[in-house]
Design an enzyme around this catalytic site. Sequence first.
Site, PDB file in Angstrom:
ATOM      1  CD  GLU A   1      -0.443  -5.738   5.850  1.00 22.80           C
ATOM      2  OE1 GLU A   1      -0.810  -4.757   6.051  1.00 22.80           O
ATOM      3  OE2 GLU A   1      -0.285  -6.256   4.644  1.00 22.80           O
TER       4      GLU A   1
ATOM      5  CG  HIS B   1      -3.272  -3.878   3.543  1.00 29.95           C
ATOM      6  ND1 HIS B   1      -2.409  -3.137   4.096  1.00 29.95           N
ATOM      7  CD2 HIS B   1      -4.067  -2.839   2.691  1.00 29.95           C
ATOM      8  CE1 HIS B   1      -2.471  -1.951   4.054  1.00 29.95           C
ATOM      9  NE2 HIS B   1      -3.232  -1.552   3.162  1.00 29.95           N
TER      10      HIS B   1
ATOM     11  CB  CYS C   1      -0.951   0.044   1.123  1.00 29.89           C
ATOM     12  SG  CYS C   1      -2.408   0.976   1.010  1.00 29.89           S
TER      13      CYS C   1
END
Length: 213
Positions: free
Chosen positions: A188, A186, A86
């Site tokens: 994660e 994302h 990002c």
Amino acid sequence: MKPRACVVVYPGSNCDRDAYHALEINGFEPSYVGLDDKLDDYELIILPGGFSYGDYLRPGAVAAREKIAFEIAKAAERGKLIMGICNGFQILIEMGLLKGALLQNSSGKFICKWVDLIVENNDTPFTNAFEKGEKIRIPIAHGFGRYVKIDDVNVVLRYVKDVNGSDERIAGVLNESGNVFGLMPHPERAVEELIGGEDGKKVFQSILNYLKR
């Protein structure tokens, strides 16, 4: 021995803890690093999501001119693995380590939702645990994620449907050397079923596979 990985923390980063947690539960020895730190001891460097320096000038523009940028560029030249997520992707674009540009979403709005992606290239350090063409689901959260293709690029991830106006629905790209990866989704935030899904785990498993080869 676990591979050493670091998460670069900028003023305005807000996904650094998520990245640290994802590393920790997926077989890495993670550390946070600041803007004056050296990166020589790490095999993987993550530039996390957030709003570094409040997105002033352009998202990632100020961070790309920080002292740590020299260390990141040096690590990239040496072949170390670098992943920008990002805002981290925006920083890598601003540094010139990845081709293209990231502009405001075509809707003019901030988009935060889970999206479907296609793995276009699984012959990379970041996606080798996937099947080519595999459909995965990972969240996005950005206002300036519209990827503009300026030159031929190595597309790694593509949105199944247009979500932000990106050229060719591009969601993630790799540099020519194959060690610098930038993506707007994302991974994660997708490492545990408890929080909605774990397709992102395979990104970290891929990196682990590569480093332990």
